[in-house]
Design an enzyme around this catalytic site. Structure first.
Site, short mmCIF file in Angstrom:
data_model
loop_
_atom_site.label_atom_id
_atom_site.label_comp_id
_atom_site.label_asym_id
_atom_site.label_seq_id
_atom_site.Cartn_x
_atom_site.Cartn_y
_atom_site.Cartn_z
N LYS A 15 0.93 -1.08 -0.06
CA LYS A 15 0.15 -0.02 0.00
C LYS A 15 0.90 1.22 0.06
O LYS A 15 0.61 2.12 -1.03
CB LYS A 15 -0.78 -0.06 1.22
CG LYS A 15 -1.81 -1.32 1.42
CD LYS A 15 -2.83 -1.11 2.66
CE LYS A 15 -1.93 -1.25 3.88
NZ LYS A 15 -1.36 -2.38 4.19
N ARG A 90 -9.89 0.91 8.19
CA ARG A 90 -9.46 -0.24 8.59
C ARG A 90 -10.62 -0.87 9.48
O ARG A 90 -10.31 -2.20 9.84
CB ARG A 90 -8.38 -0.13 9.56
CG ARG A 90 -7.09 -0.56 8.88
CD ARG A 90 -5.88 -0.29 10.06
NE ARG A 90 -4.78 -0.90 9.79
CZ ARG A 90 -3.63 -0.53 9.31
NH1 ARG A 90 -3.54 0.70 8.73
NH2 ARG A 90 -2.61 -1.41 9.12
N ARG A 129 12.05 -4.82 5.05
CA ARG A 129 11.70 -3.18 4.82
C ARG A 129 12.55 -2.43 5.52
O ARG A 129 12.90 -2.55 6.89
CB ARG A 129 10.07 -3.07 5.07
CG ARG A 129 9.95 -1.69 5.02
CD ARG A 129 8.37 -1.32 5.09
NE ARG A 129 7.87 -1.78 6.20
CZ ARG A 129 6.37 -1.82 6.23
NH1 ARG A 129 5.61 -1.25 5.37
NH2 ARG A 129 5.82 -2.30 7.46
N ARG A 162 14.48 0.99 10.46
CA ARG A 162 13.25 0.07 10.53
C ARG A 162 12.29 0.18 11.44
O ARG A 162 12.67 0.91 12.43
CB ARG A 162 14.20 -1.30 10.54
CG ARG A 162 14.96 -1.78 9.35
CD ARG A 162 15.58 -3.13 9.46
NE ARG A 162 16.71 -3.00 8.64
CZ ARG A 162 16.73 -3.84 7.56
NH1 ARG A 162 15.44 -4.51 7.32
NH2 ARG A 162 17.74 -3.97 6.62
N ARG A 174 -0.64 -8.48 13.32
CA ARG A 174 -1.01 -7.39 12.38
C ARG A 174 -2.18 -8.12 11.15
O ARG A 174 -2.97 -7.69 10.84
CB ARG A 174 -0.15 -6.52 11.80
CG ARG A 174 0.38 -5.68 12.80
CD ARG A 174 1.84 -5.06 12.25
NE ARG A 174 2.20 -4.48 11.22
CZ ARG A 174 3.04 -4.09 10.49
NH1 ARG A 174 4.37 -4.51 11.22
NH2 ARG A 174 3.18 -3.52 9.32
#
Ligand code: AP5
Length: 220
Positions: A15, A90, A129, A162, A174
């Site tokens: 996203k 959400r 990531r 990070r 999550r």
């Protein structure tokens, strides 16, 4: 009417990566509730203090806090160019509140785009990531490295960071929160006739192209 796009998808679906690219490609404004909440945590605001532990545990921050920070951001003039909502809504409560907020300003959702991925691949995407500490450009240890190792392609920065919630255990929590509370929104937007689905398991550039085609078709 300026476009209002929603990117739906679990953690790691891409996203944020795609929203930043759409911002570049179409001049739309990326509104990431995750980024807004992380800024509130860093600034030590009351909302940030309340959100910090929930985010670290991989749960969802209360609708009340999220809606307050989103409304503040949507009151800024740049959103008139059109927005890409990244990580919002959400919950069904957030979706209803968004409908109401848009109706108050004579707007409505242009498209809700579901980035469809396999959960199993998301832990690997998130564990690799990192972002440029100066400009926030996103990278991945395997899938999206800077052209010159250790140097941000965008701004030349050499420090990277990070996220505190990017560890395998929290990612699983999550994902659970996503399936319990956010995935039902796919049916909600399908019923409204604004849902688009794209396969988001391919390379980043291909997904960018698919999204671009959807947005160009909407604008035509
Ligand atoms: P948030 O910041 O929104 O995180 P998230 O939804 O968990 O999503 P991510 O940012 O982890 O994933 P992404 O889909 O953006 O993936 P990305 O593009 O970075 O939320 C964090 C927390 O804040 C929540 O857990 C919650 O506590 C709270 N929160 C936020 N909004 C809330 C709300 N509305 N209500 C309640 N609480 C809220 O990509 C991931 C990695 O994969 C990157 O390294 C990227 O380079 C790589 N990658 C991307 N696409 C590909 C591809 N196609 N192939 C290979 N690698 C790829």
């Amino acid at each position: 009417m300026a476009p209002v796009l929603i990117l739906l998808g679990p953690p790691g679906a891409g996203k944020g990566t795609q929203a930043r690219m759409l911002q570049e490609d179409f001049g739309l404004i990326q509104l990431s509730t995750g980024d807004l909440l992380r800024a509130a945590v860093s600034a030590g605001t009351p909302a940030g203090l309340a959100a910090k532990a929930v985010m670290a545990a991989g749960g969802l921050v209360s609708d009340e806090i999220v809606l307050a920070i989103l409304k503040d951001r949507m009151a800024q003039p740049d959103v008139a160019r059109g927005i890409i909502l990244d990580g919002f809504p959400r919950t069904s409560g957030q979706a209803a509140a968004l409908d109401q907020l848009l109706a108050e300003s004579g707007q409505k959702i242009t498209a809700a785009i579901s980035l469809e991925v396999d959960d199993a691949a998301m832990v690997g995407r998130i564990s690799g990531r990192h972002t440029c500490a100066s400009c926030g450009e996103g990278y991945h240890d395997t899938f999206k490295r800077p052209h010159t190792t250790g140097v941000c392609d965008k701004c030349g920065g050499t420090a990277f960071k990070r996220r505190a919630d990017d560890n395998a255990e929290t990612v699983r929590d999550r994902l659970t929160a996503y399936h319990a509370q956010t995935a039902p929104l796919i049916a909600y937007y399908e019923a409204k006739g604004v849902l688009e689905r794209i396969d988001a398991m391919g390379p980043i550039a291909e997904i960018r192209q698919s999204l671009g085609q959807i947005i160009a078709a909407i604008a035509a």
